[in-house]
Write a protein that holds these residues in place. Structure first.
Motif, PDB file in Angstrom:
ATOM      1  N   ARG A 210       0.872  -1.189   0.000  1.00 11.30           N
ATOM      2  CA  ARG A 210       0.000   0.000   0.000  1.00 11.30           C
ATOM      3  C   ARG A 210       0.901   1.228   0.000  1.00 11.30           C
ATOM      4  N   ASP A 211       0.600   2.156  -0.911  1.00  9.02           N
ATOM      5  CA  ASP A 211       1.468   3.337  -1.004  1.00  9.02           C
ATOM      6  C   ASP A 211       0.736   4.463  -1.746  1.00  9.02           C
ATOM      7  N   TYR A 212       1.437   5.570  -1.921  1.00  6.03           N
ATOM      8  CA  TYR A 212       0.826   6.713  -2.607  1.00  6.03           C
ATOM      9  C   TYR A 212       0.504   6.379  -4.059  1.00  6.03           C
ATOM     10  N   GLY A 213      -0.697   6.761  -4.492  1.00  5.52           N
ATOM     11  CA  GLY A 213      -1.102   6.520  -5.868  1.00  5.52           C
ATOM     12  C   GLY A 213      -0.985   7.784  -6.714  1.00  5.52           C
ATOM     13  N   LEU A 214      -0.942   7.559  -8.010  1.00 12.06           N
ATOM     14  CA  LEU A 214      -0.836   8.652  -8.978  1.00 12.06           C
ATOM     15  C   LEU A 214      -1.936   9.695  -8.730  1.00 12.06           C
ATOM     16  N   TYR A 215      -1.553  10.948  -8.775  1.00 21.28           N
ATOM     17  CA  TYR A 215      -2.460  12.099  -8.623  1.00 21.28           C
ATOM     18  C   TYR A 215      -3.078  12.213  -7.229  1.00 21.28           C
ATOM     19  N   PHE A 243       4.885   8.528  -6.615  1.00 23.15           N
ATOM     20  CA  PHE A 243       3.435   8.281  -6.699  1.00 23.15           C
ATOM     21  C   PHE A 243       3.199   7.222  -7.782  1.00 23.15           C
ATOM     22  N   PHE A 244       2.646   6.099  -7.361  1.00 20.02           N
ATOM     23  CA  PHE A 244       2.602   4.916  -8.212  1.00 20.02           C
ATOM     24  C   PHE A 244       1.380   4.840  -9.118  1.00 20.02           C
ATOM     25  N   SER A 245       1.655   4.513 -10.389  1.00 20.96           N
ATOM     26  CA  SER A 245       0.548   4.095 -11.259  1.00 20.96           C
ATOM     27  C   SER A 245       0.489   2.571 -11.158  1.00 20.96           C
ATOM     28  N   THR A 263      -4.665  -5.304  -7.921  1.00 18.68           N
ATOM     29  CA  THR A 263      -4.110  -3.958  -7.753  1.00 18.68           C
ATOM     30  C   THR A 263      -5.235  -2.957  -7.999  1.00 18.68           C
ATOM     31  N   ASP A 264      -5.483  -2.125  -7.017  1.00 17.87           N
ATOM     32  CA  ASP A 264      -6.557  -1.133  -7.144  1.00 17.87           C
ATOM     33  C   ASP A 264      -6.136   0.208  -6.583  1.00 17.87           C
ATOM     34  N   PHE A 283      -4.449   6.156  -3.038  1.00 17.98           N
ATOM     35  CA  PHE A 283      -3.436   5.173  -2.668  1.00 17.98           C
ATOM     36  C   PHE A 283      -3.516   4.011  -3.645  1.00 17.98           C
ATOM     37  N   LEU A 284      -2.393   3.293  -3.747  1.00 16.82           N
ATOM     38  CA  LEU A 284      -2.431   2.097  -4.577  1.00 16.82           C
ATOM     39  C   LEU A 284      -2.270   0.903  -3.647  1.00 16.82           C
TER      40      LEU A 284
END
Ligand SMILES: C[S@@+](CC[C@H](N)C(=O)[O-])C[C@H]1O[C@@H](n2cnc3c(N)ncnc32)[C@H](O)[C@@H]1O
Length: 297
Positions: A210-215, A243-245, A263-264, A283-284
């Motif tokens: 779990r981590d920061y997601g894109l935008y 920031f992950f896609s 993955t969501d 978040f991703l």
């Protein structure tokens, strides 16, 4: 409701304490990235200048020191305990071959243990390896009474450099958790960290990410002069955040011998009633399994 505005650096992380400000999170999951408004798109597009090569090299060299100073300033007071939800416990249950199986878990980049201590409290049949490259953070973990040798082993390690097998037997771990840690590592070195954790994971073992997601709101809020590369920024205190896609993350793991299970993007609106702000957090969240070569042949 007012949109985001510049708030102190500390609030860039999602799971921080922010005094008594009331928050009402609403959450949804989606497989596609958040759609930006035209204003947000324009802002991101206009922020093209990168931090100088000299400063980037310095930040990489001082990454460990900057995190250690972060824990010197904040001690154990910055991140909130990450309480495991029923859904996450279900994930752990699914990792057990039989109900009473003692699971071995590695929390890579454990910080001061906000993720592992609630887990150690709630799940008696779990053994946790916890590592971080900040010696101060590891000391805080070791000082916690829940970190007793029968249930927990904490050690200092740079996931991109130090072989985890010096502290964890090869192929012995059932579950690795990577919670807001890969984002702190330079994208060029993420693969080294994933390869490292793969060596101690059992074939068929899982990674919960779990981590920061894109935008994410934190990404859009960086001021000019903070950009290190695509989706990669530096905070005022010298710690960095990627920031992950979904595509980037899946490729990273698939190239390292993992298979994606799910993955969501998790979209959450954090409402701060006191200040009248509504900020979109992204978040991703993913689950990967280490491919078992014997099952492929
Ligand atoms: C945002 S904190 C998350 C801590 C913890 N996982 C949690 O959920 O509370 C990121 C952590 O990653 C650690 N870290 C960053 N780069 C690392 C590396 N190369 N090796 C090991 N740990 C690292 C930092 O020291 C920091 O404690």
């Amino acid at each position: 409701m007012a949109l985001s505005r510049n708030v102190p650096n500390k609030e860039q992380d999602v799971d921080v304490k922010d005094g008594d400000a009331p928050r009402v999170p609403r959450q949804s999951c989606t497989s596609t990235a958040r759609v930006l408004t035209q204003e947000e798109l324009d802002r991101l597009r206009s922020d093209r200048a990168l931090v100088s090569e000299f400063k980037q090299v310095k930040l990489e060299k001082e990454a460990q020191r900057n995190w250690d100073l972060f824990y010197k300033r904040n001690t154990t007071n910055f991140f909130k305990d990450r309480h495991w939800t029923t859904r996450e416990f279900e994930e752990l249950k699914a990792c057990r071959e039989f109900a009473s199986q003692r699971l071995v878990l590695l929390e890579a980049g454990c910080g001061v243990g906000n993720c592992i201590f609630p887990l150690l409290e709630d799940d008696r049949s779990i053994f946790v390896y916890a590592c971080d490259f900040s010696p101060r953070a590891v000391d805080f973990v070791k000082q916690n009474p829940l970190c007793c040798p029968e249930r927990c082993c904490a050690f200092q390690c740079d996931l991109t450099k130090d072989d985890l097998r010096e502290n964890v037997p090869e192929g012995s771990v059932d579950v690795v958790t990577l919670i807001f840690v890969l984002s702190a590592i330079h994208p060029d070195k993420m693969k080294l960290a994933v390869q490292n954790i793969s060596r101690v994971l059992k074939p068929g073992g899982i990674v919960l990410f779990r981590d920061y997601g894109l935008y994410d709101h934190a990404m859009l809020r960086f001021k000019a002069g903070s950009k290190l590369g695509d989706n990669f920024y530096v905070r005022q205190d010298g710690t960095r955040s990627y920031f992950f896609s979904k595509e980037f993350l899946n490729q990273l793991f698939e190239e390292t011998g993992f298979q994606s299970v799910a993955t969501d993007y998790v979209l959450r609106e954090t409402v701060n009633k006191k200040e009248g702000l509504c900020v979109p957090r992204v978040f991703l969240q993913s689950k990967f399994t280490k491919i078992n070569p014997s099952q492929n042949s």
